[in-house]
Motif scaffolding. Sequence first.
Motif, PDB file in Angstrom:
ATOM      1  N   GLN A 515      17.539  -8.725  -6.370  1.00 35.57           N
ATOM      2  CA  GLN A 515      18.412  -8.475  -7.464  1.00 35.57           C
ATOM      3  C   GLN A 515      17.134  -8.424  -8.792  1.00 35.57           C
ATOM      4  OE1 GLN A 515      21.043 -11.741  -7.685  1.00 35.57           O
ATOM      5  NE2 GLN A 515      22.304 -10.808  -6.099  1.00 35.57           N
ATOM      6  N   PHE A 516      16.471  -9.225  -8.980  1.00 37.35           N
ATOM      7  CA  PHE A 516      15.551  -9.138  -9.826  1.00 37.35           C
ATOM      8  C   PHE A 516      14.515  -7.908  -9.967  1.00 37.35           C
ATOM      9  CE2 PHE A 516      10.924  -9.957 -11.175  1.00 37.35           C
ATOM     10  CZ  PHE A 516      11.078 -10.333 -12.540  1.00 37.35           C
ATOM     11  N   VAL A 517      14.180  -7.320  -8.768  1.00 37.35           N
ATOM     12  CA  VAL A 517      13.310  -6.227  -8.777  1.00 37.35           C
ATOM     13  C   VAL A 517      13.959  -5.074  -9.003  1.00 37.35           C
ATOM     14  CG1 VAL A 517      11.774  -4.748  -7.308  1.00 37.35           C
ATOM     15  CG2 VAL A 517      11.514  -7.286  -6.950  1.00 37.35           C
ATOM     16  N   LEU A 530       5.776  -0.816  -6.750  1.00 39.40           N
ATOM     17  CA  LEU A 530       5.793  -2.442  -6.866  1.00 39.40           C
ATOM     18  C   LEU A 530       5.556  -3.169  -5.683  1.00 39.40           C
ATOM     19  CD1 LEU A 530       8.413  -2.733  -9.774  1.00 39.40           C
ATOM     20  CD2 LEU A 530       6.067  -2.846 -10.016  1.00 39.40           C
ATOM     21  N   LEU A 531       6.432  -2.730  -4.536  1.00 39.22           N
ATOM     22  CA  LEU A 531       5.999  -3.435  -3.206  1.00 39.22           C
ATOM     23  C   LEU A 531       4.579  -3.066  -2.407  1.00 39.22           C
ATOM     24  CD1 LEU A 531       9.436  -2.488  -1.524  1.00 39.22           C
ATOM     25  CD2 LEU A 531       8.639  -4.843  -2.133  1.00 39.22           C
ATOM     26  N   ASN A 532       4.156  -2.028  -2.783  1.00 36.26           N
ATOM     27  CA  ASN A 532       2.723  -1.819  -2.513  1.00 36.26           C
ATOM     28  C   ASN A 532       1.700  -2.685  -3.195  1.00 36.26           C
ATOM     29  OD1 ASN A 532       3.021   0.097  -0.190  1.00 36.26           O
ATOM     30  ND2 ASN A 532       3.131   1.691  -1.625  1.00 36.26           N
ATOM     31  N   ALA A 533       1.853  -2.744  -4.610  1.00 38.25           N
ATOM     32  CA  ALA A 533       1.024  -3.519  -5.315  1.00 38.25           C
ATOM     33  C   ALA A 533       1.118  -5.012  -4.923  1.00 38.25           C
ATOM     34  CB  ALA A 533       1.422  -3.158  -6.896  1.00 38.25           C
ATOM     35  N   PHE A 534       2.285  -5.641  -4.700  1.00 40.50           N
ATOM     36  CA  PHE A 534       2.512  -6.851  -4.563  1.00 40.50           C
ATOM     37  C   PHE A 534       1.850  -7.284  -3.080  1.00 40.50           C
ATOM     38  CE2 PHE A 534       5.173 -10.336  -2.060  1.00 40.50           C
ATOM     39  CZ  PHE A 534       4.843 -11.230  -2.727  1.00 40.50           C
ATOM     40  N   LEU A 535       2.226  -6.345  -1.913  1.00 38.71           N
ATOM     41  CA  LEU A 535       1.713  -6.496  -0.730  1.00 38.71           C
ATOM     42  C   LEU A 535       0.191  -6.440  -0.616  1.00 38.71           C
ATOM     43  CD1 LEU A 535       4.280  -4.463   1.386  1.00 38.71           C
ATOM     44  CD2 LEU A 535       3.782  -6.987   1.575  1.00 38.71           C
ATOM     45  N   LEU A 536      -0.459  -5.524  -1.554  1.00 36.88           N
ATOM     46  CA  LEU A 536      -1.859  -5.424  -1.473  1.00 36.88           C
ATOM     47  C   LEU A 536      -2.378  -6.532  -2.041  1.00 36.88           C
ATOM     48  CD1 LEU A 536      -2.493  -1.876  -2.958  1.00 36.88           C
ATOM     49  CD2 LEU A 536      -3.073  -2.640  -0.656  1.00 36.88           C
ATOM     50  N   PRO A 557      14.975  -7.189   2.779  1.00 35.76           N
ATOM     51  CA  PRO A 557      16.441  -6.941   2.121  1.00 35.76           C
ATOM     52  C   PRO A 557      16.268  -6.000   0.991  1.00 35.76           C
ATOM     53  CG  PRO A 557      16.258  -9.385   2.790  1.00 35.76           C
ATOM     54  CD  PRO A 557      15.114  -8.791   2.927  1.00 35.76           C
ATOM     55  N   MET A 558      15.231  -6.020   0.442  1.00 36.69           N
ATOM     56  CA  MET A 558      14.968  -5.189  -1.044  1.00 36.69           C
ATOM     57  C   MET A 558      14.907  -3.876  -0.535  1.00 36.69           C
ATOM     58  SD  MET A 558      12.017  -5.420  -3.567  1.00 36.69           S
ATOM     59  CE  MET A 558      11.842  -7.142  -3.476  1.00 36.69           C
ATOM     60  N   ALA A 559      14.219  -3.574   0.756  1.00 36.51           N
ATOM     61  CA  ALA A 559      13.671  -2.335   0.992  1.00 36.51           C
ATOM     62  C   ALA A 559      15.024  -1.602   1.489  1.00 36.51           C
ATOM     63  CB  ALA A 559      12.726  -2.719   2.023  1.00 36.51           C
ATOM     64  N   LEU A 560      15.598  -2.402   2.225  1.00 40.82           N
ATOM     65  CA  LEU A 560      17.031  -1.857   2.905  1.00 40.82           C
ATOM     66  C   LEU A 560      17.912  -1.706   1.714  1.00 40.82           C
ATOM     67  CD1 LEU A 560      17.673  -4.220   5.837  1.00 40.82           C
ATOM     68  CD2 LEU A 560      16.785  -2.128   5.912  1.00 40.82           C
ATOM     69  N   ALA A 561      17.837  -2.592   0.526  1.00 41.59           N
ATOM     70  CA  ALA A 561      18.939  -2.066  -0.415  1.00 41.59           C
ATOM     71  C   ALA A 561      18.609  -0.905  -1.396  1.00 41.59           C
ATOM     72  CB  ALA A 561      18.927  -3.216  -1.609  1.00 41.59           C
ATOM     73  N   ILE A 574       2.535  -3.249   7.160  1.00 36.76           N
ATOM     74  CA  ILE A 574       1.339  -3.486   8.029  1.00 36.76           C
ATOM     75  C   ILE A 574       0.231  -2.594   7.470  1.00 36.76           C
ATOM     76  CG2 ILE A 574       0.343  -2.942  10.252  1.00 36.76           C
ATOM     77  CD1 ILE A 574       3.402  -3.781  11.316  1.00 36.76           C
ATOM     78  N   PHE A 575       0.460  -1.323   6.945  1.00 39.84           N
ATOM     79  CA  PHE A 575      -0.618  -0.756   6.375  1.00 39.84           C
ATOM     80  C   PHE A 575      -1.398  -1.335   5.188  1.00 39.84           C
ATOM     81  CE2 PHE A 575      -2.415   3.703   7.217  1.00 39.84           C
ATOM     82  CZ  PHE A 575      -3.383   3.696   6.145  1.00 39.84           C
ATOM     83  N   ASN A 576      -0.408  -1.989   4.150  1.00 39.32           N
ATOM     84  CA  ASN A 576      -0.955  -2.783   3.123  1.00 39.32           C
ATOM     85  C   ASN A 576      -1.887  -3.933   3.634  1.00 39.32           C
ATOM     86  OD1 ASN A 576       0.113  -1.988   0.047  1.00 39.32           O
ATOM     87  ND2 ASN A 576       1.899  -1.569   1.333  1.00 39.32           N
ATOM     88  N   LEU A 577      -1.301  -4.465   4.437  1.00 36.55           N
ATOM     89  CA  LEU A 577      -1.951  -5.989   5.102  1.00 36.55           C
ATOM     90  C   LEU A 577      -3.275  -5.401   5.881  1.00 36.55           C
ATOM     91  CD1 LEU A 577       0.970  -7.810   6.022  1.00 36.55           C
ATOM     92  CD2 LEU A 577      -0.360  -7.851   3.906  1.00 36.55           C
ATOM     93  N   ALA A 578      -3.276  -4.065   6.426  1.00 38.72           N
ATOM     94  CA  ALA A 578      -4.369  -3.414   7.229  1.00 38.72           C
ATOM     95  C   ALA A 578      -5.737  -3.407   6.057  1.00 38.72           C
ATOM     96  CB  ALA A 578      -4.104  -2.311   7.837  1.00 38.72           C
ATOM     97  N   ILE A 579      -5.156  -3.094   5.094  1.00 37.99           N
ATOM     98  CA  ILE A 579      -6.394  -2.882   3.802  1.00 37.99           C
ATOM     99  C   ILE A 579      -6.923  -4.128   3.548  1.00 37.99           C
ATOM    100  CG2 ILE A 579      -6.599  -2.103   1.534  1.00 37.99           C
ATOM    101  CD1 ILE A 579      -4.300  -0.060   1.933  1.00 37.99           C
ATOM    102  N   GLY A 580      -5.969  -5.154   3.689  1.00 33.34           N
ATOM    103  CA  GLY A 580      -6.367  -6.879   3.386  1.00 33.34           C
ATOM    104  C   GLY A 580      -7.327  -7.111   4.207  1.00 33.34           C
TER     105      GLY A 580
END
Length: 637
Positions: A515-517, A530-536, A557-561, A574-580
């Motif tokens: 709801q916030f996002v 925003l999701l990518n930035a957060f996951l990175l 749930p946000m992605a589904l929304a 997983i791709f974002n976290l692979a960069i990690g």
Amino acid sequence: MKVEPTIAVEELEGKSPDIKNSRESNKLLSVIDQRFEEVLIVAGFLTFIILINLQVINRYVLPFVDIANITTWTEEISRYLFIFVSFLGASLAIRKGESIQVNFLLDRMSAGLRNSINIANTIFMVYFSYIMIRYGYDLITFQLETHQSSPALAMPMAVPYSAVPIGFTLILIRLVQKFIKDTKGIHLKDGVLGAVIAMVIIAPAILMPDHKITLALFGYFILFILIGMPIAFSLGVSTLATVLATDAIPIDFFPQTAFTSIDNFPIMAIPFFIAAGIIMGGGNIIRKLLKLSDELIGYLPGGLALVAIATSMFFSAISGSGPATVAAIGTILIPAMIKQGYSASFSTAIVATSGSIGVIIPPSNPMVIYGVVSQESISKLFIAGILPGILTGFALMIVTYFISKKKGWRGENTKFDMKRMLSAAWDAKLALLVPVIILGGIYGGYMTPTEAAAVAAAYGLIVGFFIYKDLNLKSLYQCLSKAGVTSAIIILLIVMASIFGRLITLERVAETVAQFVLSLSDNKIVILLLLNAFLLLVGLVMEALAAIVIVTPILLPMALAIGVDPIHFGLIMIFNLAIGFVTPPVGVNLFVAASTAKVKIEEVIKGNSVLLVTMLVVLALVTYIPDISLWLVGFMK
């Protein structure tokens, strides 16, 4: 003064059988203490590898023979053995000092303060283990009183449930042993300070009523992460502290969840894939893949660097792990690249970055974790990772080609030779069969991901023992022991995240975040950005598997929304976290590659800048073009 002659120890032992027997007994006890978990883990691994392969063999090789409903009882025994082995592996991981944790703040403290905080962390982990033992015993008592039994073997459920108190008893013992070892020689004031820090941290949970559950839960979790507590225990201890403060759920829920969260056949794919990768990563299989890659593309500018990327793609279809891929390839290729004139920083960076493909191309341990946490099809996730993984590999190859051409880095071969390439392909046929067995078995409908992983592990054993003969009983013991520790760290993370997740669900944290996002923007492109930035950012400070089990229930749930397919979102995460894997301060691939090449981490980061930008470009394509992930999935419907 008269000096008495010294009596040799050997002479004393010879004259005193009691002393000699005592020494031998102590030595035996020491060996048992050191090998106790290892022996049981290796025996457990071999048993459930055999049982799951029997299940597959019975289905297709001897379908007319019904060995006492083999599929049902082999699966049940394997699941329960897996649970015992996981807790044994967690105990062994503590003894070996292996865990997933965030140390960047702890490493900047003075030695005395670091010792004090480690003592405080140990106090919390010991108390948590005590709670699991105490209420785990109550759970067993309940099972005995209600006469509950397993479906297939009619085994009293008290037997498999005993894995929890037994496992945490061993964990507690190893914590105490490690505590005694680590505190030898430290100042008394550091020990007192550690106890004071523990009391200060827990005081608000005990003394201050009417806490908000979400604030207490995440406040404690972030605090424990920052002070270097292993992430698995950070999840469990923060939940326990919140329950003590709020009475949000009964404490006896903890051991029950510890069992039910991993009494799950798909999760067993994780130790099987890890075992297969370790078994096949140190022998002739990886060398034959390297030789084939060299014959295919080694004649081009940047030949060995291109070989590193291509072999990472091949080996990713075996290991399912980024660090395992880096270790297997880096040991051979990094010294060879440096010898041929490549810079040490670029040689190390290319192996570290291409190793991140290991978690994108199937089979992938992070995909298994995401599938379990999100309740999505692991088979669909695997097939969704094929095109993004290949795209990543080719993008890195193109960039590497132009960098190498500019620098004048070339391989030893000057032209492509079809005869040599076909010879290398034939020589590598047993290695190339592994992804065919795994993916062909899954998508042909012949095996589940767990069965395919078990078959891959058995295949690696057979090839290593009887064909390449680079595996013996000692190396097998070492491989399975290592696989037990590595997989147990992941499984314990799932256990603790399941306990933690109960409060997240209770407090509707996912809905609140969504709801916030969504209140910030209703534009899908902006929200995905925003999701990518957060996951990175998460990938910068947290290991991928830990991040998946923690943030998936919150972000999915946000992605589904906003209409993102859950399989597509899994690949984005997983791709974002692979960069990690290749970004500090966590950057596990960077550290594995740097330690392999004996190169400073700063040099690896410097050589990695262009490759990192390439990964970010591919991430944008995967994020905003769903068909890259979902096109092949469509053929499964």
